[in-house]
Design a protein around this motif. Structure first.
Motif, PDB file in Angstrom:
ATOM      1  N   GLN A  66       1.119   7.151  -6.120  1.00 38.72           N
ATOM      2  CA  GLN A  66       0.482   6.973  -7.431  1.00 38.72           C
ATOM      3  C   GLN A  66      -1.039   6.936  -7.291  1.00 38.72           C
ATOM      4  O   GLN A  66      -1.765   7.529  -8.097  1.00 38.72           O
ATOM      5  N   HIS A  67      -1.512   6.225  -6.260  1.00 34.02           N
ATOM      6  CA  HIS A  67      -2.954   6.124  -6.018  1.00 34.02           C
ATOM      7  C   HIS A  67      -3.543   7.502  -5.718  1.00 34.02           C
ATOM      8  O   HIS A  67      -4.575   7.881  -6.294  1.00 34.02           O
ATOM      9  N   ILE A  68      -2.890   8.259  -4.834  1.00 32.83           N
ATOM     10  CA  ILE A  68      -3.391   9.589  -4.459  1.00 32.83           C
ATOM     11  C   ILE A  68      -3.383  10.517  -5.669  1.00 32.83           C
ATOM     12  O   ILE A  68      -4.337  11.271  -5.882  1.00 32.83           O
ATOM     13  N   ALA A  69      -2.327  10.477  -6.475  1.00 31.03           N
ATOM     14  CA  ALA A  69      -2.253  11.321  -7.667  1.00 31.03           C
ATOM     15  C   ALA A  69      -3.396  10.992  -8.628  1.00 31.03           C
ATOM     16  O   ALA A  69      -4.040  11.902  -9.177  1.00 31.03           O
ATOM     17  N   ARG A 114       0.844  -1.204   0.000  1.00 33.47           N
ATOM     18  CA  ARG A 114       0.000   0.000   0.000  1.00 33.47           C
ATOM     19  C   ARG A 114       0.874   1.246   0.000  1.00 33.47           C
ATOM     20  O   ARG A 114       0.680   2.163  -0.814  1.00 33.47           O
ATOM     21  N   MET A 115       1.837   1.293   0.890  1.00 28.28           N
ATOM     22  CA  MET A 115       2.678   2.476   0.997  1.00 28.28           C
ATOM     23  C   MET A 115       3.568   2.657  -0.238  1.00 28.28           C
ATOM     24  O   MET A 115       3.866   3.783  -0.627  1.00 28.28           O
ATOM     25  N   TYR A 173      -3.724   0.699  -6.580  1.00 29.04           N
ATOM     26  CA  TYR A 173      -3.918  -0.229  -5.472  1.00 29.04           C
ATOM     27  C   TYR A 173      -4.341  -1.611  -5.956  1.00 29.04           C
ATOM     28  O   TYR A 173      -4.083  -2.608  -5.297  1.00 29.04           O
ATOM     29  N   VAL A 174      -4.991  -1.704  -7.098  1.00 29.65           N
ATOM     30  CA  VAL A 174      -5.324  -3.004  -7.681  1.00 29.65           C
ATOM     31  C   VAL A 174      -4.079  -3.588  -8.347  1.00 29.65           C
ATOM     32  O   VAL A 174      -3.701  -4.736  -8.092  1.00 29.65           O
ATOM     33  N   ILE A 175      -3.444  -2.792  -9.176  1.00 30.58           N
ATOM     34  CA  ILE A 175      -2.241  -3.242  -9.878  1.00 30.58           C
ATOM     35  C   ILE A 175      -1.141  -3.630  -8.887  1.00 30.58           C
ATOM     36  O   ILE A 175      -0.438  -4.617  -9.093  1.00 30.58           O
TER      37      ILE A 175
END
Length: 117
Positions: A35-38, A29-30, A87-89
Motif C-alpha cells: 500500500q505504501h509503495i503504491a 512494515r511488511m 506507514y503512519v496508519i
C-alpha cells in the motif's frame, strides 16, 4: 523564482523518519508495504521526489526508518500528507523531522542495489 521553490512553486523538504522499535515493527512494515509503495508511486514525482529505507548498517540492513525528499506548498500540507501514509496508519513510522530543503544535483536515477523500502 526563488531558490527555495521548484518550478511549480512547491517547496522541497527533506523528511527523516524513525520507525517504531518494538519487535513487531518489521512485521507491520511488511504488512502495509504494498500500500505504501503504491501510494508513493502514484504521487511520484509531484509529492514524493525520492525516498527509501534507512538501515542501522549496510552490513545488517535492518530497517530503522525512512528518508524522503518531498514537495508541498507548505510544511502543514506535507504533515497532512504524511499523516495519511500507510506507514503512519499501520504504526510503522513513529516520528519524523521535516527540514526545508532544495535539491542541487542528482536524482536522475536510483543507485544500484536491492530495492528495500
Amino acid at each position: 523564482m526563488s531558490a527555495a521553490t521548484t518550478s511549480n512553486n512547491k517547496k522541497q523538504f527533506l523528511v527523516v523518519i524513525q520507525d517504531f522499535k518494538d519487535e513487531k515493527a518489521l512485521e507491520r512494515r511488511m504488512a502495509v508495504r504494498d500500500q505504501h509503495i503504491a501510494m508513493a508511486k502514484a504521487n511520484h514525482p509531484e509529492y514524493i521526489v525520492c525516498g527509501g529505507a534507512i538501515f542501522d548498517s549496510h552490513e545488517s540492513r535492518n530497517m530503522v526508518g525512512s528518508a524522503m525528499i518531498c514537495q508541498a506548498e507548505s510544511e502543514e500540507e506535507l504533515r497532512e500528507k504524511i499523516s495519511k501514509d500507510p506507514y503512519v496508519i499501520g504504526k510503522v513510522w513513529e516520528k519524523w523531522d521535516i527540514y526545508p530543503y532544495r535539491n542541487a544535483i542528482g536524482l536522475e536515477k536510483e543507485l544500484p542495489g536491492p530495492v528495500i523500502i
